[in-house]
Design an enzyme around this catalytic site. Structure first.
Site, short mmCIF file in Angstrom:
data_model
loop_
_atom_site.label_atom_id
_atom_site.label_comp_id
_atom_site.label_asym_id
_atom_site.label_seq_id
_atom_site.Cartn_x
_atom_site.Cartn_y
_atom_site.Cartn_z
N HIS A 183 43.33 67.06 -59.51
CA HIS A 183 44.70 66.59 -59.69
C HIS A 183 44.81 65.14 -59.25
CE1 HIS A 183 46.17 70.38 -60.94
NE2 HIS A 183 45.91 70.99 -59.82
N LYS B 212 59.04 73.54 -55.63
CA LYS B 212 59.92 72.79 -56.53
C LYS B 212 61.02 73.68 -57.10
CE LYS B 212 58.17 71.20 -60.44
NZ LYS B 212 58.99 71.58 -61.60
#
EC number: 4.1.1.31
Length: 895
Positions: A167, A559
């Protein structure tokens, strides 16, 4: 590491007073202070040589101003620092940003060097670590609770399985990382040199040259790395550290457990580390990861480990100059040699001439030849690693029977551990894909119409897995992670697609559900209960001893509902899944999709393990490791050994009766607090993120859009072309952008409201002391908040036109800070963790300097009329991206 020595000492008396006040009360080890003084002086010399006195003086002006602003905490001091940052030309601002970034790289290096120094000192002082810190001490404690036999059984089943991912969180270039690693080696040489001697002078000269290289190396990548580039970057960690370090971890633990018997009798420590990788296999949202990339990733990893094994066999083999008279070979070892000689007479003749009367030496060198043949694909190759293991065990038994036990259980045992850990594949390559991609592909295949290129690529992935398994064994590839698993059918779809691709020749697959959202975490037990009734699951579980792996996503759940509710939901999901698995007689492995940042489940892994629900660990811990975390934890041998030992110790200890009872009892005891915190934190989080226009406002008040321009990784930063909702944004840039804005919202927002809703301060302090989950959460938030800066945050929030949302963020920041300090004690953050507090405080003024430069670039990009000085849009973007890289280096664990 003191800032007064970032560059040569100033002579101005007022500057000295500023610096003196700033360093007061911050105890720095003398050796570390000396390192940073030297490295900083060398950097200052490089700046003068490269940019002249003017550059050096400009850096000094901003440096002293930010120290004064931090120390005095007055608006006038802060405005003076901001004015200096605004006064630079765009070219000068670029150079100043690079100077501060170089400083952070050197400070991080000095801190790492000090950690290694301390670890070496502790190694000579047994008993300094507490019971949770090493496998040896954890094992001793476990024996007192469950007895020798059960403790041995648990040790034999121990498993630590980090999975490296690509990532985009590692902001620095590989060239920069390589330069820092060379500097580390030179710093070690400097330590060993005699003071004032020629070797010390040489080390300083070479460090000056390397810092000059660091300064002159372009800090930003010209292009995004390809997935293959990412594979090769991760391979550097194996080559430089892990391949040789992991066996030393096993040996150190065996030494501690068995004392003088270690190395002369069979070890009790199993090869408990397994390394996984998503690099080249994770195609969820990354169109650049194709089946051909997956094949290449596996090939690269295999080539690295086979070369490593070949070198290790040759190295150990050359030392086995044991004469046949005193150390005769067994019949099994003689048979290995005869088979090799028959297959490759020329090589056997050469090795026989080099090793006359030394049967064990020539056999190990023959095994090295066969490993080389395996790498090349020649006829004499091994077909699977188990064949090499059998040969090594035959050599070990032969040496032991002949009386050469220290050779048998010394060097040869290290070889065995390496093969057991890495096989011929090095990393267990895992594939990940989104459940919707599978559903779409199956719909196309069922329609009878021609299939799309995407569906053909989905099928080709299964063919690639089958080829990898055929060439390198089942461990080389086979885990298939299904992102956004929302129904049992999402898992069955993987097996259906494998049959479409290859029919009865489909690869062996362990399909791993990934539960990411709040709703999916709650539904996980029911989904799993249905999935294990499918024939494919039953067949695979029967073959593996009823084993099942389940992945939990930290990023998207945070999130989705905010960090507080997500942490509580993850605990509850683990508790329910573990209970279901225990009742179903399933050996469960929970796979934690954690990142480096607090908003993505980051923080110390060992404390997190000890806070998990009963039976959710059971001696097995698997997690993702990514970005700068990979290099921070595994890039230096001594630190890698310490990290693996700590995590393995916590993994072993987490299932002890006392730890499980304490965790379970405290969760039940404080369940009412959890309920209030869950509800109130979610409401607070939703009041922000579900406010009308929140997503575009977020993109305005952070450098989120610009981060997408930074060539960090191959994976796109968002799912669509614009950010109109949080669903458009990936979790990583969500966290990264808040970090760059010095707000770190993803790691703490909602906690202050949650604690205030509980209200009972005395009971919350009790819960903090007694409830591992809350303690871990609060400690991680304290670290996250310590890296925020309200004055800087206000500047970023002012970029938007929503005073209501900005005030909401600032109010929650203040409230959370107040409550965290109340619970942890003292008058400031991290007072219960002085070493971490010192590291954060000493970096903060310098991060402020980079943030001020980033803000000026952001303002110019948001509104060119506000730009100061000259500079085209591309130059402003470059300044912004330089500052992003520098802030990431200064704050660390940002992704």
């Amino acid at each position: 590491m003191t800032p007064e020595h970032a560059f040569p000492e100033p002579t101005d008396t007022s500057a000295i007073r500023i610096i003196g006040r700033f360093e007061a009360g911050r105890g720095i080890p003398d050796a570390m202070r000396s390192d940073v003084r030297m490295l900083g002086a060398l950097l200052g010399q490089v700046l003068r040589e490269a940019g002249g006195d003017d550059l050096f003086e400009d850096v000094e002006r901003l440096r002293l101003a930010t120290i004064q602003a931090y120390d005095e905490e007055t608006s006038d001091a802060f405005e003076r620092a901001a004015a200096i940052a605004e006064s630079f030309s765009i070219a000068r601002a670029d150079e100043v940003a690079r100077a501060f970034t170089c400083y952070f790289h050197l400070v991080n290096l000095a801190e790492e060097h000090q950690r290694v120094r301390v670890l070496r000192e502790r190694a000579g002082q047994p008993g300094r670590e507490d019971a949770a810190d090493t496998v040896a001490t954890a094992y001793a404690r476990l024996k007192t609770e469950v007895g020798d036999d059960e403790a041995r059984r648990r040790l034999e089943g121990l498993r630590f399985h980090p999975v490296f991912t690509a990532h985009p969180t590692e902001a620095r270039r590989r060239a920069v990382s390589s330069s820092i690693r060379r500097l580390s080696e030179l710093l070690t040489q400097h330590d060993a040199a005699s003071e004032g001697g020629s070797e010390e002078h040489r080390a300083r000269r070479r460090m000056l040259e390397e810092i000059d290289t660091l300064w002159r190396t372009a800090p930003l990548r010209a292009e995004k790395p390809s997935p293959t580039d990412e594979v090769r970057t991760v391979m550097g960690v194996f080559d430089e550290t892990l391949f040789t370090t992991v066996p030393h971890v096993y040996r150190r633990i065996d030494d501690a457990l068995r004392g003088d018997d270690s190395g002369s009798t069979p070890p009790v420590v199993p090869a408990f580390v397994r390394i996984g990788s998503w690099v080249g296999g994770d195609r969820d949202g990354n169109p650049f990861v194709t089946a051909s990339v997956t094949r290449e990733a596996s090939q690269i990893a295999s080539d690295h480990v086979l070369r490593g094994l070949e070198r290790a066999l040759e190295r150990i083999g050359r030392t086995l100059t044991l004469d046949a008279e005193d150390t005769p070979a067994s019949a099994a070892v003689s048979a290995i040699w005869e088979a090799f000689a028959a297959a490759d007479p020329r090589a056997a003749e050469e090795l026989g001439a080099r090793s006359p009367g030394e049967p064990h030496r020539r056999v190990l060198l023959a095994l090295a030849h066969r490993v080389a043949a395996t790498r090349r694909g020649d006829e004499q190759r091994y077909s699977r690693p188990e064949e090499l293991l059998a040969d090594l065990r035959a050599v070990q038994a032969s040496l032991s029977d002949a009386g050469a036990k220290r050779h048998a259980f010394g060097g040869v045992q290290h070889l065995i551990w390496q093969v057991e850990t890495y096989g011929f594949h090095l990393t267990e390559l895992e594939v990940r894909q989104h459940s919707q991609v599978h559903a779409k592909a199956l719909a196309e295949l069922s329609s009878g119409e021609p299939i799309s290129a995407q569906t053909e690529e989905v099928l080709e992935v299964f063919r690639a897995i089958a080829e990898i398994q055929r060439d390198r064994g089942l461990r080389a590839a086979g885990r298939y992670v299904v992102s956004f698993t929302q129904a049992a059918s999402d898992l069955a779809n993987v097996y259906a697609l494998a049959r479409h691709a290859l029919g009865d020749d489909a690869p062996v697959l362990d399909v791993v559900p990934l539960f990411e959202t709040f709703a999916d975490l709650q539904a996980a037990p029911e989904i799993l209960a249905e999935a294990v009734t499918f024939p494919e699951f039953r067949e695979r579980m029967a073959a593996t001893g009823n084993r099942l792996e389940v992945m939990l996503g930290y990023s998207d759940s945070s999130k989705d509902v905010g960090p507080v509710a997500a942490n509580l939901a993850l605990y509850e999901a683990q508790e329910k899944i573990a209970l279901w698995a225990q009742e179903s007689d399933i050996e469960l492995t929970l796979f934690h999709g954690r990142g480096g940042a607090l908003g993505r489940g980051g923080g110390p892994a060992n404390s997190a393990i000890l806070a998990q629900p009963p039976h959710s660990v059971d001696g097995r811990f698997k997690l993702t490791e990514q970005g700068e975390v990979i290099f921070a934890r595994y890039g230096e041998p001594a630190i890698a050994m310490r990290h693996i030992d700590q995590v393995a110790a916590a993994t072993l200890l987490a299932s002890s009766p006392t730890v499980e009872k304490h965790t379970s009892d405290s969760a039940a005891r404080f369940a009412d607090i959890a309920s209030v915190m869950d509800r109130s934190s979610r409401e607070r989080f939703f009041s922000l993120v579900k406010a009308e226009g929140f997503a575009p406002w977020f993109a305005t008040v952070t450098p989120m859009e610009e981060i997408g321009l930074l060539a960090l990784g191959s994976r796109p930063a968002r799912r669509g072309l614009s950010v109109e909702s949080l669903e458009d944004l990936r979790a990583i840039p969500w966290v990264f952008a808040w970090t760059q804005a010095r707000i770190n919202l993803a790691g703490w927002f909602g906690l202050g409201t949650a604690l205030a809703a509980v209200g009972d301060e005395a009971r919350l302090i009790e819960a903090y002391r007694e409830w591992p989950l809350l303690r871990t959460m609060i400690d991680n938030v304290a670290m996250s908040l310590a890296k925020t800066d309200e004055r800087i945050a206000r500047q970023y929030l002012a970029l938007g036109d929503r005073d209501d949302l900005a005030q909401l963020v600032l109010d929650e920041m203040t409230l959370t800070r107040e409550w965290v300090i109340r619970l942890t004690g003292g008058v400031g953050l991290l007072e219960n963790k002085p070493i971490l507090q010192r590291a954060v405080q000493l970096r903060t003024p310098y991060v402020d300097a980079l943030s001020l430069l980033q803000l000026r670039a952001l303002r110019a990009l948001r509104d060119p009329a506000e730009a100061t000085g000259s500079g085209a849009e591309d130059e402003q973007k470059r300044l912004l991206l330089l500052s992003v890289s520098g802030v990431a280096a200064g704050l660390q664990n940002t992704g």
